[in-house]
Scaffold this motif. Structure first.
Motif, PDB file in Angstrom:
ATOM      1  N   ALA A  73      40.744  49.507  32.124  1.00  0.00           N
ATOM      2  CA  ALA A  73      41.058  49.927  33.443  1.00  0.00           C
ATOM      3  C   ALA A  73      39.963  50.107  34.477  1.00  0.00           C
ATOM      4  CB  ALA A  73      41.559  51.599  33.104  1.00  0.00           C
ATOM      5  N   ILE A  74      38.707  50.165  34.023  1.00  0.00           N
ATOM      6  CA  ILE A  74      37.570  50.172  35.065  1.00  0.00           C
ATOM      7  C   ILE A  74      37.498  48.790  35.450  1.00  0.00           C
ATOM      8  CG2 ILE A  74      34.989  50.416  35.119  1.00  0.00           C
ATOM      9  CD1 ILE A  74      36.743  52.935  34.530  1.00  0.00           C
ATOM     10  N   THR A  75      37.343  47.638  34.611  1.00  0.00           N
ATOM     11  CA  THR A  75      37.179  46.301  35.190  1.00  0.00           C
ATOM     12  C   THR A  75      38.569  45.998  36.142  1.00  0.00           C
ATOM     13  OG1 THR A  75      38.064  45.377  32.950  1.00  0.00           O
ATOM     14  CG2 THR A  75      35.686  45.506  33.473  1.00  0.00           C
ATOM     15  N   ASP A  76      39.758  46.465  35.679  1.00  0.00           N
ATOM     16  CA  ASP A  76      40.860  46.046  36.440  1.00  0.00           C
ATOM     17  C   ASP A  76      40.938  46.657  37.756  1.00  0.00           C
ATOM     18  OD1 ASP A  76      41.975  44.961  34.237  1.00  0.00           O
ATOM     19  OD2 ASP A  76      43.557  46.534  33.744  1.00  0.00           O
ATOM     20  N   ASN A  77      40.211  47.856  37.810  1.00  0.00           N
ATOM     21  CA  ASN A  77      40.004  48.538  39.272  1.00  0.00           C
ATOM     22  C   ASN A  77      39.138  47.922  39.999  1.00  0.00           C
ATOM     23  OD1 ASN A  77      42.264  51.013  39.634  1.00  0.00           O
ATOM     24  ND2 ASN A  77      41.378  50.971  37.463  1.00  0.00           N
ATOM     25  N   LEU A  78      38.095  47.415  39.297  1.00  0.00           N
ATOM     26  CA  LEU A  78      37.093  46.670  40.190  1.00  0.00           C
ATOM     27  C   LEU A  78      37.742  45.478  40.761  1.00  0.00           C
ATOM     28  CD1 LEU A  78      33.804  46.697  37.878  1.00  0.00           C
ATOM     29  CD2 LEU A  78      34.011  47.567  40.199  1.00  0.00           C
ATOM     30  N   GLU A  79      38.456  44.780  40.113  1.00  0.00           N
ATOM     31  CA  GLU A  79      39.087  43.754  40.540  1.00  0.00           C
ATOM     32  C   GLU A  79      39.955  43.946  41.816  1.00  0.00           C
ATOM     33  OE1 GLU A  79      41.316  41.364  37.736  1.00  0.00           O
ATOM     34  OE2 GLU A  79      39.658  40.745  36.591  1.00  0.00           O
ATOM     35  N   ALA A  80      40.697  45.237  41.691  1.00  0.00           N
ATOM     36  CA  ALA A  80      41.510  45.562  42.815  1.00  0.00           C
ATOM     37  C   ALA A  80      40.760  46.127  43.912  1.00  0.00           C
ATOM     38  CB  ALA A  80      42.328  46.829  42.458  1.00  0.00           C
ATOM     39  N   LEU A  81      39.460  46.429  43.871  1.00  0.00           N
ATOM     40  CA  LEU A  81      38.477  46.799  44.953  1.00  0.00           C
ATOM     41  C   LEU A  81      37.987  45.738  45.692  1.00  0.00           C
ATOM     42  CD1 LEU A  81      36.573  49.653  43.446  1.00  0.00           C
ATOM     43  CD2 LEU A  81      38.187  49.955  45.313  1.00  0.00           C
ATOM     44  N   HIS A  82      38.040  44.401  45.002  1.00  0.00           N
ATOM     45  CA  HIS A  82      37.620  43.263  45.680  1.00  0.00           C
ATOM     46  C   HIS A  82      38.795  42.188  45.650  1.00  0.00           C
ATOM     47  CE1 HIS A  82      33.250  44.476  45.531  1.00  0.00           C
ATOM     48  NE2 HIS A  82      33.791  45.304  44.707  1.00  0.00           N
ATOM     49  N   MET A  83      39.961  42.306  45.474  1.00  0.00           N
ATOM     50  CA  MET A  83      40.987  41.488  45.651  1.00  0.00           C
ATOM     51  C   MET A  83      40.797  40.833  46.990  1.00  0.00           C
ATOM     52  SD  MET A  83      44.305  43.900  45.835  1.00  0.00           S
ATOM     53  CE  MET A  83      45.431  42.786  45.051  1.00  0.00           C
ATOM     54  N   ASP A  84      40.426  41.063  47.904  1.00  0.00           N
ATOM     55  CA  ASP A  84      40.451  40.452  49.344  1.00  0.00           C
ATOM     56  C   ASP A  84      38.966  39.410  49.463  1.00  0.00           C
ATOM     57  OD1 ASP A  84      42.761  41.571  50.000  1.00  0.00           O
ATOM     58  OD2 ASP A  84      41.716  43.415  51.051  1.00  0.00           O
ATOM     59  N   ASP A  85      38.198  39.515  48.432  1.00  0.00           N
ATOM     60  CA  ASP A  85      37.036  38.801  48.562  1.00  0.00           C
ATOM     61  C   ASP A  85      37.496  37.218  48.335  1.00  0.00           C
ATOM     62  OD1 ASP A  85      35.733  41.037  48.820  1.00  0.00           O
ATOM     63  OD2 ASP A  85      34.594  40.954  47.075  1.00  0.00           O
ATOM     64  N   GLU A  86      36.534  36.457  48.764  1.00  0.00           N
ATOM     65  CA  GLU A  86      37.012  35.104  48.675  1.00  0.00           C
ATOM     66  C   GLU A  86      37.012  34.428  46.987  1.00  0.00           C
ATOM     67  OE1 GLU A  86      34.856  30.699  49.883  1.00  0.00           O
ATOM     68  OE2 GLU A  86      34.303  32.474  50.961  1.00  0.00           O
ATOM     69  N   CYS A  87      36.290  35.219  46.116  1.00  0.00           N
ATOM     70  CA  CYS A  87      36.422  34.962  44.957  1.00  0.00           C
ATOM     71  C   CYS A  87      36.140  36.400  44.042  1.00  0.00           C
ATOM     72  CB  CYS A  87      35.159  33.881  44.400  1.00  0.00           C
ATOM     73  SG  CYS A  87      35.246  33.728  42.453  1.00  0.00           S
ATOM     74  N   THR A  88      37.205  36.793  43.758  1.00  0.00           N
ATOM     75  CA  THR A  88      37.402  38.218  43.255  1.00  0.00           C
ATOM     76  C   THR A  88      36.564  38.116  41.751  1.00  0.00           C
ATOM     77  OG1 THR A  88      39.601  38.499  44.071  1.00  0.00           O
ATOM     78  CG2 THR A  88      38.960  39.995  42.134  1.00  0.00           C
ATOM     79  N   HIS A  89      36.711  37.104  41.138  1.00  0.00           N
ATOM     80  CA  HIS A  89      36.136  37.127  39.647  1.00  0.00           C
ATOM     81  C   HIS A  89      34.407  37.177  39.921  1.00  0.00           C
ATOM     82  CE1 HIS A  89      35.290  36.349  35.559  1.00  0.00           C
ATOM     83  NE2 HIS A  89      34.462  35.447  35.864  1.00  0.00           N
ATOM     84  N   SER A  90      33.950  36.310  40.813  1.00  0.00           N
ATOM     85  CA  SER A  90      32.615  36.378  41.226  1.00  0.00           C
ATOM     86  C   SER A  90      32.122  37.702  41.640  1.00  0.00           C
ATOM     87  CB  SER A  90      32.151  35.371  42.166  1.00  0.00           C
ATOM     88  OG  SER A  90      32.360  34.016  41.546  1.00  0.00           O
TER      89      SER A  90
END
Length: 460
Positions: free
Chosen positions: A333-350
């Protein structure tokens, strides 16, 4: 166990799960007599080894039983040792119920420990028909079997502060019309950047507590700073600035999320518990506030993330890797929400990898939190509805100077045996801290996760 004269006595017989739920349970029956069956001692002995929270609770319960019985002779242990209560002196007794040979009162086959205990109680009731024997157990099925055999059975209610979960405070009061229509007198004063209203109400609003919020239909938002009957001190919060707060790029979607974010970012608030349905934004709000205050404002030195999950105590030891690597599957849940916070970044995973590398974010198992002291830490406890009141106390007391504890949970999704919404540690925490001047509780509304999630929450 002896009954004196013709006086009717009440004897409370504790099941193993009660002593695991609250290791100090035997002290909570006041002047009454407490009995622990030998079978329960054997179960505690089997469960006491290891680093799990259950094992630690078993050891604490065994130590208290040993301290209470002290050097009492065997006949007194069986009849009842007075429970010493400090300066108040002895009050009530503790006895060990020995496993006797089955008598005609034998009720169930002796193939299960639960049945053995019930059979022992049937024998006890047969020997003392004038007394009331009560089985205290968190196990509903065991209580049903006991009642079927003619034995009174109850749940353990000592740490259950509410009978109906609908009575649980929400952290805010929604007023019809205008809040000011309820005021007979208002005095306003300006402090440094703040507006305070001293309000005298026409009539009492029910269940007002310090740091509760007031919302009315005219758009007023206030936070109660002091309560004395019909006299309130209310901090004017101003709705628009609240809705335009930002933490690590995240903005609240409604006024309830805005109140939660305000509490999460307020350095004077040391405890925040957020409840609400799945998808109401609890974790993402807490995580955004945590990163903002460790990376930007430097209010805290690190983020400690943990959660209560059924099976975690046993499973973590068999997973490969470090404690952090072992905890990551449970803290998706923590990493899922980190992805949600950065979903508009050019490379979310990075971006997520960068954050995990740069942010002092530590994943901790609840087992390894016992005995620790965390200074200047943002302590994030997910799925806290699965904790017992005793476990909640164990974790909250780990917070050192300059630390903030945030408990997240959904009381409709309890996965732990022997817990329900009214006996959950999250409910207990909310009720116990409702007058704490540095604590805030908010029940988030709505399911902004998605249209699908909202429909599922209301229709499934």
């Amino acid at each position: 166990m002896e009954a004196c004269g013709a006086t009717r006595h009440t004897f409370y017989v504790l099941d193993t799960n009660v002593l695991i739920h609250d290791p100090n349970a035997l002290l909570n029956f006041e002047e009454h007599h407490v009995i622990i069956p030998m079978t329960v001692l054997e179960e505690l002995d089997k469960l006491k080894s290891g680093k799990t929270s259950t094992a630690a609770d078993c050891r604490q319960a065994i130590r208290l039983i040993d301290h209470t019985l002290a050097d009492a002779p065997p006949d007194l242990v069986e009849s009842g040792v007075p429970i010493q209560r400090g300066k108040a002196g002895p009050n009530g007794t503790l006895a060990i119920l020995m496993d006797r040979t089955p008598t005609p009162a034998h009720c169930l086959p002796n193939d299960l420990n639960d049945n053995k205990i019930i059979n022992q109680l049937c024998q006890l009731q047969h020997r003392h028909p004038e007394d009331r024997i009560v089985l205290v157990s968190k196990d509903i099925n065991m209580r049903l079997k006991a009642r079927a055999c003619g034995i009174d059975a109850e749940d353990y209610h000592t740490d259950q502060l509410l009978d109906d979960i609908n009575l649980l405070a929400r952290g805010y009061h929604q007023i019809e019309g205008s809040f000011w229509d309820r005021a007979s007198r208002v005095e306003t004063r300006q402090l440094t950047g703040q507006t305070l209203h001293d309000v005298q109400l026409v009539d009492n609003l029910p269940a007002l507590h310090i740091n509760d919020f007031i919302l009315d239909e005219q758009g007023f938002v206030g936070q109660i700073k002091a309560v004395d009957g019909v006299n309130l001190q209310v901090l004017d919060m101003h709705r628009e600035p609240l809705l335009h707060q930002e933490a690590w790029g995240l903005r609240p979607r409604d006024i309830f999320q805005a109140l939660a974010m305000h509490a999460l970012l307020d350095p004077d608030i040391h405890l925040v518990n957020l409840t609400g349905a799945a998808g109401s934004g609890k974790t993402i709000l807490a995580l955004a506030a945590a990163i903002e205050q460790t990376m930007v404002t430097k209010t805290y030195r690190r983020i400690i993330a943990t959660r209560s999950t059924q099976g975690l105590d046993e499973d973590i030891g068999f997973l490969p890797g470090t404690e952090k690597e072992k905890m990551e599957p449970w803290l998706g849940a923590i990493t899922d929400n980190l992805e949600a916070l950065h979903m508009d970044d050019e490379c979310t995973h990075s971006s997520v990898e960068y954050i995990l590398d740069r942010v002092p974010l530590q994943f901790k198992s609840l087992n390894y939190i016992r005995g620790r002291s965390f200074q200047q830490s943002f302590i994030l406890i997910d799925e806290s509805q699965n904790l017992t009141p005793h476990q909640i106390k164990t974790i909250i007391t780990r917070a050192g100077n300059g630390s903030k504890v945030v408990c997240l949970g959904n009381l409709a999704q309890i996965d732990t045996p022997y817990l329900n919404a009214t006996s959950s540690g999250l409910t207990y925490l909310t009720e116990c801290f409702k007058d704490f001047p540095h604590g805030v509780h908010i029940h988030l509304q709505g399911v902004p996760r998605s249209i699908l999630a909202e429909y599922a929450e209301t229709h499934l």
